[in-house]
Design a protein around this motif. Sequence first.
Motif, PDB file in Angstrom:
ATOM      1  N   GLY A  36      70.196  75.583  49.534  1.00  0.00           N
ATOM      2  CA  GLY A  36      69.541  74.774  48.509  1.00  0.00           C
ATOM      3  C   GLY A  36      69.095  73.439  49.076  1.00  0.00           C
ATOM      4  O   GLY A  36      68.961  73.267  50.286  1.00  0.00           O
ATOM      5  N   THR A  37      68.863  72.500  48.203  1.00  0.00           N
ATOM      6  CA  THR A  37      68.330  71.199  48.590  1.00  0.00           C
ATOM      7  C   THR A  37      69.377  70.102  48.436  1.00  0.00           C
ATOM      8  O   THR A  37      70.450  70.317  47.854  1.00  0.00           O
ATOM      9  N   LEU A  38      69.064  68.930  48.966  1.00  0.00           N
ATOM     10  CA  LEU A  38      69.919  67.756  48.803  1.00  0.00           C
ATOM     11  C   LEU A  38      69.633  67.147  47.436  1.00  0.00           C
ATOM     12  O   LEU A  38      68.516  66.686  47.186  1.00  0.00           O
ATOM     13  N   PRO A  39      70.606  67.128  46.528  1.00  0.00           N
ATOM     14  CA  PRO A  39      70.339  66.583  45.193  1.00  0.00           C
ATOM     15  C   PRO A  39      70.089  65.071  45.246  1.00  0.00           C
ATOM     16  O   PRO A  39      70.919  64.329  45.791  1.00  0.00           O
ATOM     17  N   PRO A  40      68.977  64.611  44.718  1.00  0.00           N
ATOM     18  CA  PRO A  40      68.749  63.153  44.672  1.00  0.00           C
ATOM     19  C   PRO A  40      69.806  62.436  43.853  1.00  0.00           C
ATOM     20  O   PRO A  40      70.033  61.229  44.044  1.00  0.00           O
ATOM     21  N   GLU A  41      70.484  63.179  42.974  1.00  0.00           N
ATOM     22  CA  GLU A  41      71.534  62.569  42.140  1.00  0.00           C
ATOM     23  C   GLU A  41      72.691  62.026  42.956  1.00  0.00           C
ATOM     24  O   GLU A  41      73.470  61.198  42.458  1.00  0.00           O
ATOM     25  N   LEU A  42      72.809  62.450  44.216  1.00  0.00           N
ATOM     26  CA  LEU A  42      73.896  61.918  45.052  1.00  0.00           C
ATOM     27  C   LEU A  42      73.763  60.407  45.244  1.00  0.00           C
ATOM     28  O   LEU A  42      74.720  59.740  45.625  1.00  0.00           O
ATOM     29  N   SER A  43      72.592  59.881  44.983  1.00  0.00           N
ATOM     30  CA  SER A  43      72.402  58.424  45.084  1.00  0.00           C
ATOM     31  C   SER A  43      73.213  57.675  44.034  1.00  0.00           C
ATOM     32  O   SER A  43      73.347  56.453  44.109  1.00  0.00           O
ATOM     33  N   THR A  89      62.841  69.691  55.821  1.00  0.00           N
ATOM     34  CA  THR A  89      61.414  69.587  56.126  1.00  0.00           C
ATOM     35  C   THR A  89      60.862  68.295  55.517  1.00  0.00           C
ATOM     36  O   THR A  89      61.588  67.510  54.921  1.00  0.00           O
ATOM     37  N   GLY A  90      59.552  68.112  55.678  1.00  0.00           N
ATOM     38  CA  GLY A  90      58.931  66.910  55.138  1.00  0.00           C
ATOM     39  C   GLY A  90      59.081  65.743  56.093  1.00  0.00           C
ATOM     40  O   GLY A  90      59.471  65.897  57.252  1.00  0.00           O
ATOM     41  N   THR A  91      58.802  64.569  55.608  1.00  0.00           N
ATOM     42  CA  THR A  91      58.818  63.371  56.452  1.00  0.00           C
ATOM     43  C   THR A  91      60.128  62.593  56.262  1.00  0.00           C
ATOM     44  O   THR A  91      60.884  62.832  55.322  1.00  0.00           O
ATOM     45  N   ILE A  92      60.371  61.676  57.180  1.00  0.00           N
ATOM     46  CA  ILE A  92      61.504  60.764  57.041  1.00  0.00           C
ATOM     47  C   ILE A  92      61.122  59.744  55.977  1.00  0.00           C
ATOM     48  O   ILE A  92      60.147  59.007  56.139  1.00  0.00           O
ATOM     49  N   PRO A  93      61.846  59.681  54.863  1.00  0.00           N
ATOM     50  CA  PRO A  93      61.428  58.771  53.790  1.00  0.00           C
ATOM     51  C   PRO A  93      61.531  57.299  54.205  1.00  0.00           C
ATOM     52  O   PRO A  93      62.558  56.883  54.764  1.00  0.00           O
ATOM     53  N   PRO A  94      60.480  56.528  53.976  1.00  0.00           N
ATOM     54  CA  PRO A  94      60.522  55.094  54.317  1.00  0.00           C
ATOM     55  C   PRO A  94      61.672  54.357  53.637  1.00  0.00           C
ATOM     56  O   PRO A  94      62.157  53.342  54.145  1.00  0.00           O
ATOM     57  N   GLU A  95      62.101  54.903  52.504  1.00  0.00           N
ATOM     58  CA  GLU A  95      63.170  54.237  51.739  1.00  0.00           C
ATOM     59  C   GLU A  95      64.477  54.119  52.522  1.00  0.00           C
ATOM     60  O   GLU A  95      65.300  53.255  52.223  1.00  0.00           O
ATOM     61  N   LEU A  96      64.673  54.974  53.530  1.00  0.00           N
ATOM     62  CA  LEU A  96      65.904  54.872  54.325  1.00  0.00           C
ATOM     63  C   LEU A  96      65.995  53.523  55.025  1.00  0.00           C
ATOM     64  O   LEU A  96      67.095  53.055  55.351  1.00  0.00           O
ATOM     65  N   GLY A  97      64.864  52.891  55.256  1.00  0.00           N
ATOM     66  CA  GLY A  97      64.854  51.566  55.877  1.00  0.00           C
ATOM     67  C   GLY A  97      65.433  50.479  54.998  1.00  0.00           C
ATOM     68  O   GLY A  97      65.641  49.348  55.463  1.00  0.00           O
ATOM     69  N   SER A  98      65.738  50.823  53.745  1.00  0.00           N
ATOM     70  CA  SER A  98      66.317  49.844  52.809  1.00  0.00           C
ATOM     71  C   SER A  98      67.842  49.830  52.833  1.00  0.00           C
ATOM     72  O   SER A  98      68.458  49.006  52.154  1.00  0.00           O
ATOM     73  N   ILE A  99      68.446  50.739  53.593  1.00  0.00           N
ATOM     74  CA  ILE A  99      69.913  50.805  53.619  1.00  0.00           C
ATOM     75  C   ILE A  99      70.413  49.770  54.620  1.00  0.00           C
ATOM     76  O   ILE A  99      70.608  50.042  55.811  1.00  0.00           O
ATOM     77  N   SER A 151      67.882  72.972  52.866  1.00  0.00           N
ATOM     78  CA  SER A 151      66.437  72.888  53.079  1.00  0.00           C
ATOM     79  C   SER A 151      65.838  71.821  52.168  1.00  0.00           C
ATOM     80  O   SER A 151      66.549  71.060  51.527  1.00  0.00           O
ATOM     81  N   GLY A 152      64.506  71.785  52.111  1.00  0.00           N
ATOM     82  CA  GLY A 152      63.846  70.771  51.299  1.00  0.00           C
ATOM     83  C   GLY A 152      63.764  69.447  52.046  1.00  0.00           C
ATOM     84  O   GLY A 152      63.956  69.385  53.261  1.00  0.00           O
ATOM     85  N   THR A 153      63.504  68.397  51.328  1.00  0.00           N
ATOM     86  CA  THR A 153      63.269  67.091  51.931  1.00  0.00           C
ATOM     87  C   THR A 153      64.504  66.195  51.826  1.00  0.00           C
ATOM     88  O   THR A 153      65.433  66.474  51.065  1.00  0.00           O
ATOM     89  N   VAL A 154      64.488  65.131  52.610  1.00  0.00           N
ATOM     90  CA  VAL A 154      65.513  64.091  52.485  1.00  0.00           C
ATOM     91  C   VAL A 154      65.138  63.245  51.262  1.00  0.00           C
ATOM     92  O   VAL A 154      64.059  62.657  51.228  1.00  0.00           O
ATOM     93  N   PRO A 155      65.988  63.176  50.250  1.00  0.00           N
ATOM     94  CA  PRO A 155      65.618  62.441  49.042  1.00  0.00           C
ATOM     95  C   PRO A 155      65.394  60.952  49.320  1.00  0.00           C
ATOM     96  O   PRO A 155      66.262  60.299  49.917  1.00  0.00           O
ATOM     97  N   PRO A 156      64.261  60.425  48.913  1.00  0.00           N
ATOM     98  CA  PRO A 156      64.053  58.971  49.075  1.00  0.00           C
ATOM     99  C   PRO A 156      65.094  58.158  48.321  1.00  0.00           C
ATOM    100  O   PRO A 156      65.362  57.010  48.684  1.00  0.00           O
ATOM    101  N   GLU A 157      65.695  58.767  47.300  1.00  0.00           N
ATOM    102  CA  GLU A 157      66.723  58.068  46.514  1.00  0.00           C
ATOM    103  C   GLU A 157      67.921  57.656  47.369  1.00  0.00           C
ATOM    104  O   GLU A 157      68.654  56.730  47.013  1.00  0.00           O
ATOM    105  N   PHE A 158      68.126  58.350  48.506  1.00  0.00           N
ATOM    106  CA  PHE A 158      69.241  57.965  49.383  1.00  0.00           C
ATOM    107  C   PHE A 158      69.084  56.534  49.883  1.00  0.00           C
ATOM    108  O   PHE A 158      70.057  55.898  50.279  1.00  0.00           O
TER     109      PHE A 158
END
Length: 303
Positions: free
Chosen positions: A148-155, A195-205, A171-178
């Motif tokens: 399955g996918t990474l649940p964005p709710e983990l944020s 799959t997909g791109t590295i979300p720019p939002e990870l730069g906010s951690i 599978s699926g994408t890295v949730p930007p919510e992380f």
Amino acid sequence: GEYVFISEGEAMMAVLKAMRPHSWPSPPEDGGDEDDDVQPGDDDEVFVTDSSVLVTVTEGSADPERERAMMGMHCEWSGVTCGKDNKVVKLELNVKDIEGTIPRDIASLRELERLYLFANQLTGTIPPELGLLTKLTHMSLGDNKLEGTLPPELSGMRSLEFLYIFSNKVSGTVPPEFGSLPNLKHLGLWSNELTGTIPPELGSIATLEYLWLNTNRLSGTIPPSITNLAKVKYMYVSGNQALTGPLPLGIEKLQRLEGLYLQFTDVTGSIPCEVAAIPTMKKLEAHNSTIEGCTDLKCLRQQ
């Protein structure tokens, strides 16, 4: 629909029935009795006592005496640590050969701080309800057979510092919510099918120290926002063969960087000489990539 919280005792029963750790008592069944066998464990005498109590508790029982009888017993189970009022604060069930799925009712263990399920045989998906565990600081689901996918709710796990979901089939994408996890230090997602791109939002951690995205199927470029990770020590993006484009400008600003891993990617351009001058830098790996010029630290420092 909206998750309905259940009692601590019912939640532990759900965990017991869904995952069945070998060192825990046998799951109670309708019509069970005190002669039911227990699974082998380190302290069989304790588990016999636990089982003799648990088999009398039917799932969803509203009997307060039965509830009280079960509470406290689970605190003696192998890998379970309880805190105040017999509330579970840690489940440490690494390398137990556990099968089954992760039950959504773990979310009812409201005081849970550490959840370790590393190196088992768990299948199914990651329940989004885990995001309701607002006191959780450590979660390791690595080396299982999760899909399955990474649940964005983990944020929603606002206290989370260490998140490991490596070596699964996610599978699926890295949730930007992380990117909104305010205390995250380690993000370990390597060896999946992301799959997909590295979300720019990870730069906010701002607290992030270790970023493992290697050995997935990520594509696109490394986002410029990654250069905002002032505390990052190690960054692994290797083994993503569809990762392209040049390194973001300003990568040398990461003055705590110790290791940068770019091998087996299609990242282009050259590595700035200033990277070699980062005082903490120990390891640079960019072989088997499309990087021009130096692909290791020794070469870069000789320029």
